[in-house]
Design an enzyme around this catalytic site. Structure first.
Site, PDB file in Angstrom:
ATOM      1  CG  ASN A 115      27.733  59.689  30.956  1.00  0.00           C
ATOM      2  OD1 ASN A 115      28.657  60.270  31.520  1.00  0.00           O
ATOM      3  ND2 ASN A 115      26.506  60.167  30.903  1.00  0.00           N
ATOM      4  CB  THR A 160      32.920  20.857  65.760  1.00  0.00           C
ATOM      5  OG1 THR A 160      32.807  20.107  66.959  1.00  0.00           O
ATOM      6  CG2 THR A 160      33.007  19.901  64.570  1.00  0.00           C
ATOM      7  CG  HIS A 161      31.328  23.814  68.906  1.00  0.00           C
ATOM      8  ND1 HIS A 161      30.234  24.649  68.972  1.00  0.00           N
ATOM      9  CD2 HIS A 161      30.884  22.645  68.373  1.00  0.00           C
ATOM     10  CE1 HIS A 161      29.169  24.008  68.521  1.00  0.00           C
ATOM     11  NE2 HIS A 161      29.536  22.774  68.140  1.00  0.00           N
ATOM     12  CB  SER A 283      58.692  42.512  68.397  1.00  0.00           C
ATOM     13  OG  SER A 283      58.799  43.458  69.447  1.00  0.00           O
ATOM     14  CE  LYS A 289      55.497  38.082  69.725  1.00  0.00           C
ATOM     15  NZ  LYS A 289      54.702  39.212  70.156  1.00  0.00           N
ATOM     16  CG  ASN A 291      54.821  39.305  66.041  1.00  0.00           C
ATOM     17  OD1 ASN A 291      54.750  38.449  66.919  1.00  0.00           O
ATOM     18  ND2 ASN A 291      55.340  40.499  66.230  1.00  0.00           N
ATOM     19  CD  GLU A 296      48.870  39.518  63.510  1.00  0.00           C
ATOM     20  OE1 GLU A 296      49.099  38.896  64.538  1.00  0.00           O
ATOM     21  OE2 GLU A 296      49.516  40.524  63.168  1.00  0.00           O
ATOM     22  CE1 TYR A 323      28.542  58.831  34.949  1.00  0.00           C
ATOM     23  CE2 TYR A 323      27.742  61.074  35.212  1.00  0.00           C
ATOM     24  CZ  TYR A 323      28.727  60.126  35.403  1.00  0.00           C
ATOM     25  OH  TYR A 323      29.891  60.453  36.045  1.00  0.00           O
ATOM     26  CD  GLN A 328      34.363  61.509  39.238  1.00  0.00           C
ATOM     27  OE1 GLN A 328      34.047  61.930  38.133  1.00  0.00           O
ATOM     28  NE2 GLN A 328      34.841  62.291  40.185  1.00  0.00           N
ATOM     29  CE  LYS A 331      36.544  56.340  37.435  1.00  0.00           C
ATOM     30  NZ  LYS A 331      37.008  57.580  36.766  1.00  0.00           N
TER      31      LYS A 331
HETATM   32  N1  ARG Z   1      34.965  60.683  35.513  1.00  0.00           N
HETATM   33  C1  ARG Z   1      33.585  60.459  35.224  1.00  0.00           C
HETATM   34  C2  ARG Z   1      33.128  59.204  35.961  1.00  0.00           C
HETATM   35  O1  ARG Z   1      33.937  58.451  36.395  1.00  0.00           O
HETATM   36  C3  ARG Z   1      33.405  60.285  33.760  1.00  0.00           C
HETATM   37  C4  ARG Z   1      32.035  60.496  33.293  1.00  0.00           C
HETATM   38  C5  ARG Z   1      31.632  61.923  33.434  1.00  0.00           C
HETATM   39  N2  ARG Z   1      30.324  62.123  32.932  1.00  0.00           N
HETATM   40  C6  ARG Z   1      29.590  63.173  33.216  1.00  0.00           C
HETATM   41  N3  ARG Z   1      28.417  63.214  32.716  1.00  0.00           N
HETATM   42  N4  ARG Z   1      30.032  64.122  33.995  1.00  0.00           N
HETATM   43  O2  ARG Z   1      31.961  58.988  36.104  1.00  0.00           O
END
Ligand code: ARG
Length: 455
Positions: A115, A160-161, A283, A289, A291, A296, A323, A328, A331
């Site tokens: 953790n 404006t607008h 295109s 074209k 583009n 976009e 925790y 997780q 991420k």
């Molecule tokens: N891969 C886990 C995460 O990103 C790591 C930590 C895992 N900890 C746990 N108590 N299972 O959170």
């Protein structure tokens, strides 16, 4: 069916479900994990227990650091493997250290948890990404200023607008986006400051009953200091990602609006600008074209970063203290937010440098109506109350004469107006962002090299 892993026997389906995308995403955290682990074992080797007993000698710590450098090198060459049984980079590294160093490898995880390990990894990874983002932001802001400065005397109808409003300039338009980015950079800097404290030593969330030195690990990793409260150190994960993604989302909002203007103003109906050919696509059916796909996609990618920020906020919204594995799942959106923002910032400077500005089209767009307010203010300068002047001009709109747009913008010379823009001041602000980013990057790399003894 069950499998034996570093941390016990786990059902295969449960393993796949819980490991999720970590095997892939954690590749990005290898360097940070090696840095964190190097700082951790260095700290352990300086720790003294009762009777002056040591958990790890300086010699042993140095052996671990050498192995960590080897694993980092494998990562550099794209050879570092995280298996499903490893689950994540933390256990992959522990497995490799144990394979190589035997009992010594098994002692590396003393006084820490995955953790606080992942928390420090993400802060180190984020520190580098924030600095890279700041540097890329500065480059884009610089390109916008260069464009603005080059065409600072070229008139452009201010809207404006979306309707023609008042005389303006290309310089005002371009440098406005630059200033917006400098504002966004302040958010990134606040995020970086909050991020730059060390969570190591919080372990599972509650510290450990041995005399670890949290100040030392913070110093070795070049953080501003440790996060004080170990529970907060652990659960600030999620909070930090949310803060950083919100800042990134602001950057993307700025870019998205700029992209929208570029699409609009380069339409043939406007013809103010032509996007460089290399930044447009053709295109498969219509031969003529070109583009504005880059612009976009910038709009659409802004939506993704906003959604990433929202997703992380939703994941942590109801998280109880301590925790929780929910973290997780933050991420992927966290990493995506940086990837998109960096790519968007990096594609802009060459595109802006190649932008063709059609001065004739810009001047042609000035209808007499664009000078209506200027005319009213002329009457005001002659002594008429503003509302009377406004009513007078409004009643005689068809009598408004065409004027010279270049002269019209010359008259707007007060602070921040088309002819009152201080390009040196704006450049100094951009430069400050750039130099802070460079310093942060340099320090991060120096810290990595020192910890892992990379030459
Ligand atoms: N891969 C886990 C995460 O990103 C790591 C930590 C895992 N900890 C746990 N108590 N299972 O959170």
């Amino acid at each position: 069916m069950a499998r034996r892993t570093t941390v016990g026997v786990i059902d295969v389906d449960v393993l796949a479900y819980t490991a999720g995308e970590d095997r892939v995403l954690d590749q990005a955290l290898l360097e940070a994990d090696c840095m964190g682990s190097a700082a951790h074992v260095t700290m352990l080797s300086r720790m003294r227990l009762d009777g002056n007993r040591q958990l790890l000698t300086a010699e042993e710590a140095s052996q671990v650091v050498d192995e960590l450098r080897g694993l980092w090198q494998e990562g550099q060459e794209g050879r570092f493997e995280i298996t499903l049984d490893d689950q994540d980079v933390h256990l992959a590294i522990e497995r490799r250290l144990t394979e190589k160093l035997g009992a010594l490898g098994k002692r590396v995880h003393t006084c820490r948890s995955r953790n606080d390990q992942v928390a420090v990894d993400l802060r180190l990874w984020g520190r580098q990404k924030l600095a890279e983002t700041q540097a890329a932001l500065a480059a884009t802001a610089k390109a916008l200023l260069a464009l603005g400065k080059k065409y600072r005397r070229v008139p452009m109808v201010g809207r404006t607008h979306m309707q023609p409003a008042m005389p303006s300039s290309v310089g005002l338009w371009a440098s406005a986006w630059s200033e917006a980015l400098v504002d966004d950079a302040e958010l990134l800097e606040t995020a970086a400051r909050l991020n730059n404290r060390c969570p190591l030593g919080s372990a599972a969330s509650y510290g450990v009953p041995l005399p670890i030195d949290r100040e030392l690990t913070a110093k070795l990793l070049d953080f501003d200091g440790p996060v004080h409260n170990v529970l907060h150190a652990n659960q600030s994960r999620g909070q930090l990602e949310s803060i950083q993604l919100s800042a990134l989302a602001q950057v993307m909002l700025t870019l998205s609006r700029l992209a929208q203007d570029l699409i609009l103003l380069s339409m043939p109906e406007f013809g103010y600008f032509t996007l460089p050919v290399a930044f447009t696509t053709g295109s498969s059916i219509m031969p003529q074209k070109r583009n504005p796909d880059v612009c976009e996609l910038m709009r659409a990618k802004a939506a993704k970063v906003l959604a990433d920020a929202q997703l992380v906020a939703e994941i942590v919204r109801a998280a109880p203290s301590g925790y929780n594995r929910d973290l997780q799942e933050t991420k992927a959106p966290y990493m995506e937010g940086f990837a998109i923002t960096l790519a968007s910032l990096r594609i802009l400077p060459p595109m802006l440098a190649g932008l063709v500005v059609h001065e004739d089209k810009l001047r042609e767009a000035f209808s007499p109506a664009v000078y209506a307010t200027d005319r009213a203010l002329e009457l005001v300068a002659g002594g008429m109350p503003f509302r009377d002047a406004y009513d007078h001009v409004k009643a005689h709109l068809d009598e408004l004469a065409a004027r010279n747009p270049d002269e019209a913008i010359t008259l707007k010379s007060h602070l921040g107006a088309p002819m009152g823009l201080d390009f040196d001041l704006m450049a100094a602000h951009v430069k400050a962002v750039e130099s802070r980013a460079r310093t942060a990057l340099r320090r991060h790399i120096a810290c990595r090299n020192k910890l892992l003894k990379i030459k």
